[in-house]
Write an enzyme that holds these catalytic residues in place. Sequence first.
Site, PDB file in Angstrom:
ATOM      1  N   GLY A   1       0.800  -1.226   0.000  1.00  0.00           N
ATOM      2  CA  GLY A   1       0.000   0.000   0.000  1.00  0.00           C
ATOM      3  C   GLY A   1       0.831   1.273   0.000  1.00  0.00           C
ATOM      4  O   GLY A   1       0.510   2.237  -0.712  1.00  0.00           O
TER       5      GLY A   1
ATOM      6  N   ASN B   1      -7.961   3.137   8.953  1.00  0.00           N
ATOM      7  CA  ASN B   1      -7.369   1.954   9.572  1.00  0.00           C
ATOM      8  C   ASN B   1      -7.490   1.939  11.096  1.00  0.00           C
ATOM      9  O   ASN B   1      -7.319   0.900  11.725  1.00  0.00           O
ATOM     10  CB  ASN B   1      -5.893   1.832   9.170  1.00  0.00           C
ATOM     11  CG  ASN B   1      -5.173   3.151   9.140  1.00  0.00           C
ATOM     12  OD1 ASN B   1      -5.637   4.108   8.532  1.00  0.00           O
ATOM     13  ND2 ASN B   1      -4.050   3.240   9.821  1.00  0.00           N
TER      14      ASN B   1
ATOM     15  N   GLN C   1      -7.753  -0.857   3.425  1.00  0.00           N
ATOM     16  CA  GLN C   1      -8.532  -1.503   4.484  1.00  0.00           C
ATOM     17  C   GLN C   1      -9.838  -2.120   3.971  1.00  0.00           C
ATOM     18  O   GLN C   1     -10.596  -2.690   4.751  1.00  0.00           O
ATOM     19  CB  GLN C   1      -8.836  -0.498   5.609  1.00  0.00           C
ATOM     20  CG  GLN C   1      -7.617  -0.116   6.434  1.00  0.00           C
ATOM     21  CD  GLN C   1      -7.011  -1.282   7.217  1.00  0.00           C
ATOM     22  OE1 GLN C   1      -7.662  -2.285   7.474  1.00  0.00           O
ATOM     23  NE2 GLN C   1      -5.742  -1.149   7.586  1.00  0.00           N
TER      24      GLN C   1
ATOM     25  N   SER D   1      -3.390  -3.798  -0.556  1.00  0.00           N
ATOM     26  CA  SER D   1      -2.188  -4.456  -0.040  1.00  0.00           C
ATOM     27  C   SER D   1      -2.524  -5.890   0.351  1.00  0.00           C
ATOM     28  O   SER D   1      -3.459  -6.129   1.121  1.00  0.00           O
ATOM     29  CB  SER D   1      -1.692  -3.669   1.180  1.00  0.00           C
ATOM     30  OG  SER D   1      -0.553  -4.295   1.725  1.00  0.00           O
TER      31      SER D   1
ATOM     32  N   HIS E   1      -1.123  -8.102   2.296  1.00  0.00           N
ATOM     33  CA  HIS E   1      -0.979  -8.635   3.662  1.00  0.00           C
ATOM     34  C   HIS E   1      -2.137  -8.228   4.579  1.00  0.00           C
ATOM     35  O   HIS E   1      -2.199  -8.656   5.726  1.00  0.00           O
ATOM     36  CB  HIS E   1       0.378  -8.250   4.264  1.00  0.00           C
ATOM     37  CG  HIS E   1       0.526  -6.837   4.726  1.00  0.00           C
ATOM     38  ND1 HIS E   1       0.230  -6.453   6.009  1.00  0.00           N
ATOM     39  CD2 HIS E   1       0.956  -5.725   4.087  1.00  0.00           C
ATOM     40  CE1 HIS E   1       0.473  -5.149   6.133  1.00  0.00           C
ATOM     41  NE2 HIS E   1       0.908  -4.687   4.984  1.00  0.00           N
TER      42      HIS E   1
ATOM     43  N   CYS F   1       2.123   1.394  12.350  1.00  0.00           N
ATOM     44  CA  CYS F   1       3.393   1.979  11.936  1.00  0.00           C
ATOM     45  C   CYS F   1       3.849   3.041  12.924  1.00  0.00           C
ATOM     46  O   CYS F   1       4.994   3.452  12.911  1.00  0.00           O
ATOM     47  CB  CYS F   1       3.256   2.577  10.545  1.00  0.00           C
ATOM     48  SG  CYS F   1       1.596   2.644   9.956  1.00  0.00           S
TER      49      CYS F   1
END
Length: 407
Positions: free
Chosen positions: A80, A165, A193, A213, A215, A338
Amino acid sequence: MLIEDFSLKNVNRIYLDHNATTPLAITVQQKVGQWSMEWGNPSSIHQSSRGPKQILRSARISIAEGLGCHPLELIFTSGGSEGNSQIIQGVYQRQQKLPMEERRTRYLYSAVEHPSVVKTMQFLKSLGADVQEIKVKRSGELDWQDFESKLNDQTALVSIMFANNETGNIFPVKEIAKRCHQKGALYHSDSVQALGKFPVDLKDWGVDFATFSGHKFYSLKGSGIVFVKSGVELPSLIFGGGQERGRRAGTENVLPIASLSHMMDYLEDLPEAMSRMGNLRDYLQDLMQRTIPGISITGGQSPRLCNSLSVVIDGIDGETLLMNLDIQGISVSTGAACSSGNPEPSPVLLAMGLSREEAQSSLRLSLGWGSTQNEIETFVGVLVGVVERVRRLKEQSSVEELGHASL
Ligand SMILES: Cc1ncc(COP(=O)(O)O)c(C=O)c1O
């Protein structure tokens, strides 16, 4: 749908942080060995390239089908963050190449975007672009008045995510796309998301760009998708080979792409998974409100992803809570993954108008396809104990402080 395909049977933990990353689906784990046999470079012209080339070709088709777009509208990336960065910088680069009189200079993004959007926008600002942030209300909704006052015919790009998120709040991408297009602006929706939590239909959404993304949807880390609407141009940020029709140089990450493609088959189970997660999330929210005094829900009155719950627990430091839960085998988050380890409160919650204290007392819980009622009940049982203990200790230390002060 088999919940077992997504459960953490071999891991003795309760995992409630699926918005940070998801575990690998069991069937992905089982197939990794098979996919890894296709180790050739898909760009080679000899026989070893055939298998990986075929994996990419069929992945492009199945992912496009899952996202509601044409296969050639997809670019494979690493995730992402790369996609967000490429879209924002790519649009800027293209604008800079236009003659002054045709060039659009304004770039808009919402105040609750992921750091990969915020920091790329800040980078454009450092280059001289007119970059503006759009306010988001405490309810989690976009401030339409602020949006309308900043969107003008000088706007090159608007970046507003599909869903946040941290709170899970969903933004009305279709309506945003319509308003952007009325002003001739391009619209990018960071939809990282969305996958596995909401049906994606890019054609219907009407966005120009979107990012995903792998994952976040039970596949291997290292696969990402950039959607670029047919007819819209996007340069590669990476210099190198002509992969992805010149739009993303570098040898494709075949194995993670194969795993994301495999997950597309599960999208037929999405309605069932959404309803399961939604019921469990509502149960969790209700149970927490009934058993823990001083809890408030952030963004709970606005449209939300079915799996997400952001709560403020009065008088409790989120980091302390997280560490106590971690010791007891439970994974949760206090804000964006993050930024964890960073003692500053979540910029997203602050932007929504929560005080520093409220933001610091926040917990983010996100369920997955394999989450169970048993896990929810165990989690709440542990949480009740931890909250009571932390509050008691806090009370004791303030009594002691008072005692010292009166000496
Ligand atoms: C909304 C959003 N955008 C972008 C990203 C970044 O994705 P990646 O980890 O694949 O770089 C994340 C990851 O947390 C996210 O939640």
